[in-house]
Design a protein around this motif. Structure first.
Motif, short mmCIF file in Angstrom:
data_model
loop_
_atom_site.label_atom_id
_atom_site.label_comp_id
_atom_site.label_asym_id
_atom_site.label_seq_id
_atom_site.Cartn_x
_atom_site.Cartn_y
_atom_site.Cartn_z
N ILE A 46 0.83 -1.20 0.00
CA ILE A 46 0.00 0.00 0.00
C ILE A 46 0.87 1.25 0.00
O ILE A 46 1.50 1.60 1.00
N ARG A 47 0.94 1.89 -1.12
CA ARG A 47 1.75 3.09 -1.32
C ARG A 47 3.24 2.80 -1.06
O ARG A 47 3.64 1.67 -0.83
N LYS A 48 4.04 3.84 -1.15
CA LYS A 48 5.49 3.66 -1.24
C LYS A 48 6.09 2.92 -0.05
O LYS A 48 6.75 1.88 -0.23
N GLU A 49 5.90 3.42 1.15
CA GLU A 49 6.59 2.85 2.31
C GLU A 49 6.19 1.40 2.55
O GLU A 49 7.04 0.52 2.71
N HIS A 50 4.90 1.14 2.59
CA HIS A 50 4.42 -0.20 2.86
C HIS A 50 4.79 -1.15 1.73
O HIS A 50 5.23 -2.29 1.97
N LEU A 79 -1.34 2.17 -5.65
CA LEU A 79 -0.50 3.30 -6.05
C LEU A 79 -1.34 4.35 -6.78
O LEU A 79 -1.34 4.42 -8.01
N PRO A 80 -2.06 5.19 -6.04
CA PRO A 80 -2.90 6.20 -6.70
C PRO A 80 -2.10 7.19 -7.54
O PRO A 80 -2.64 7.81 -8.46
N GLY A 81 -0.80 7.33 -7.26
CA GLY A 81 0.03 8.24 -8.04
C GLY A 81 0.27 7.80 -9.46
O GLY A 81 0.79 8.58 -10.28
N LEU A 82 -0.12 6.58 -9.82
CA LEU A 82 0.05 6.11 -11.20
C LEU A 82 -0.74 6.94 -12.19
O LEU A 82 -0.40 7.01 -13.38
N SER A 83 -1.81 7.58 -11.73
CA SER A 83 -2.65 8.37 -12.63
C SER A 83 -2.49 9.87 -12.38
O SER A 83 -3.35 10.66 -12.77
N SER A 84 -1.39 10.26 -11.76
CA SER A 84 -1.13 11.67 -11.51
C SER A 84 -0.98 12.44 -12.82
O SER A 84 -0.54 11.90 -13.84
N ALA A 85 -1.30 13.72 -12.79
CA ALA A 85 -1.06 14.59 -13.94
C ALA A 85 0.40 15.02 -14.02
O ALA A 85 0.83 15.57 -15.03
N ASP A 86 1.16 14.76 -12.95
CA ASP A 86 2.58 15.12 -12.88
C ASP A 86 3.42 13.96 -13.42
O ASP A 86 3.40 12.86 -12.85
N ALA A 87 4.16 14.19 -14.48
CA ALA A 87 4.93 13.12 -15.12
C ALA A 87 5.96 12.52 -14.18
O ALA A 87 6.19 11.30 -14.20
N GLU A 89 5.77 12.25 -10.89
CA GLU A 89 5.08 11.40 -9.92
C GLU A 89 4.66 10.08 -10.57
O GLU A 89 4.76 9.02 -9.96
N ARG A 90 4.20 10.14 -11.82
CA ARG A 90 3.84 8.91 -12.52
C ARG A 90 5.06 7.99 -12.66
O ARG A 90 4.97 6.79 -12.43
N GLN A 91 6.20 8.56 -13.04
CA GLN A 91 7.40 7.75 -13.22
C GLN A 91 7.84 7.11 -11.92
O GLN A 91 8.26 5.95 -11.89
N GLU A 92 7.76 7.85 -10.82
CA GLU A 92 8.12 7.29 -9.51
C GLU A 92 7.20 6.11 -9.18
O GLU A 92 7.65 5.07 -8.68
N ASN A 93 5.92 6.25 -9.48
CA ASN A 93 4.97 5.19 -9.15
C ASN A 93 5.08 4.01 -10.11
O ASN A 93 4.81 2.87 -9.72
N ILE A 94 5.48 4.25 -11.35
CA ILE A 94 5.74 3.14 -12.27
C ILE A 94 6.88 2.28 -11.73
O ILE A 94 6.83 1.04 -11.76
N ALA A 95 7.92 2.94 -11.19
CA ALA A 95 9.04 2.19 -10.60
C ALA A 95 8.57 1.39 -9.39
O ALA A 95 9.01 0.25 -9.17
N LEU A 96 7.66 1.96 -8.60
CA LEU A 96 7.11 1.23 -7.46
C LEU A 96 6.25 0.06 -7.93
O LEU A 96 6.27 -1.02 -7.33
N PHE A 97 5.50 0.27 -9.01
CA PHE A 97 4.70 -0.82 -9.57
C PHE A 97 5.59 -1.97 -10.01
O PHE A 97 5.25 -3.14 -9.83
N GLN A 98 6.74 -1.64 -10.58
CA GLN A 98 7.70 -2.69 -10.97
C GLN A 98 8.10 -3.51 -9.75
O GLN A 98 8.15 -4.75 -9.81
N LYS A 99 8.37 -2.84 -8.63
CA LYS A 99 8.71 -3.54 -7.39
C LYS A 99 7.52 -4.40 -6.93
O LYS A 99 7.70 -5.53 -6.46
N GLY A 100 6.32 -3.86 -7.08
CA GLY A 100 5.13 -4.63 -6.71
C GLY A 100 4.98 -5.88 -7.54
O GLY A 100 4.62 -6.95 -7.02
N CYS A 101 5.26 -5.79 -8.83
CA CYS A 101 5.18 -6.97 -9.69
C CYS A 101 6.27 -7.98 -9.35
O CYS A 101 6.04 -9.20 -9.41
#
Length: 302
Positions: A46-50, A79-87, A89-101
């Motif tokens: 759940i989000r970055k830290e967790h 990772l709600p930041g995946l749909s951010s309007a800030d590029a 923030e999206r890139q940071e969350n894509i990297a976190l999604f990779q860790k999640g996968c």
């Protein structure tokens, strides 16, 4: 023990230990789900830290699950930041999604799951750390004054194509969960988003309580999404507000629901997704055990 197709969703853990529950106690959560009689479970990052704590513990968690004879079939990457309007923030969350996968793969999961993309709301104090966005929270949100929707949509679609490819690289399906306030919250909205993204491993996680609340006809949803659903969240709802009740305590017509499941030849998994702070349940353990037995009778032992 309940069949592997009946899954104990992570809402069981959240209902007992809060949101997010401490990652360091995952061994305890697994043991408790096993004691209830489940052989298949959900876990979450759940989000970055967790999510990063779960990533660091992924092999230890897999060893404990194996010792208990548990299969972690779905891993939620929240990772709600995946749909951010800030590029950025999206890139940071894509990297976190990779860790999640990578965590999901280490756990032996069949898929990852997240809420459908959150529009680029601006909340007074940032995106709230909550499972669902209720109407009062959504009414307090606004949009960036310079938002170019067409550009945002193109970026969002490209982001989700990337996410689907990351998941596919680990042989994972990517399930989108419907709830109030998100894009792709309903059957029609998901089909529109699916066509835009164009990736075969993008799936819809039918959630009976949330869709019932949003007046998204469950029987029609099962028929229209028969080729896009491998995992269903089951709980009941009375149609007034967000709640995840044990089946039979709300207004969903379960007889028609299971009849339609048979008609579309559904052979995926069903997760019991009961509880949360929005739902008053005196004994959460008993609620899950009774519901698992009910589901086995209604779905598998007819």
């Amino acid at each position: 023990m309940y069949p592997k197709s009946i899954v104990c969703a992570y809402l069981y853990v959240i209902s007992k230990y809060g949101y997010p529950p401490a990652a360091e106690h995952t061994d305890k959560y697994l043991s408790e789900m096993k004691e209830l009689g489940f052989t298949s479970v959900e876990l979450e990052g759940i989000r970055k830290e967790h999510l990063l704590e779960m990533y660091d513990r992924r092999f230890q968690i897999r060893q404990q699950a194996d010792r208990l004879g548990l299969s972690v079939v779905i891993y939620c990457t929240v990772l709600p930041g995946l749909s951010s309007a800030d590029a950025r923030e999206r890139q940071e969350n894509i990297a976190l999604f990779q860790k999640g996968c990578e965590t999901a793969s280490a756990l032996g999961a069949q898929g990852v799951l997240d809420n459908a993309p959150l529009p680029p709301y601006q909340f007074p104090e940032g995106i709230p750390v909550v499972r669902h966005y209720d109407e009062d929270v959504l009414l307090a949100a606004k949009f960036p004054p310079n938002l170019d929707w067409q550009k945002y949509w193109e970026d969002l679609v490209e982001t989700y194509r990337t996410l689907c490819d990351i998941a596919a690289d680990k042989n994972l399906k990517f399930h989108l969960h419907p709830c109030l306030g998100v894009l792709a919250a309903t059957t029609v909205a998901f089909l529109y988003f699916y066509d835009a993204v164009g990736k075969d491993n993008l799936r819809f996680n039918i959630d009976t309580a949330n869709q019932f609340l949003m007046k998204d006809n469950l029987l029609l949803s099962l028929r229209r999404l028969a080729d896009y659903v491998d995992y269903i969240h089951i709980s009941d709802n009375r149609g007034l507000h967000v709640e995840h009740l044990p089946p039979g305590e709300g207004k969903i017509r379960w007889d028609l629901f299971f009849e339609t499941l048979d008609q579309v030849h559904y052979n995926g998994m069903i997760g019991l997704d009961i509880g949360g702070e929005e739902t008053q349940i005196d004994d959460i353990d008993q609620a899950y055990q009774r519901s698992a037995k009910w589901l086995e009778e209604k779905w598998l032992n007819k």
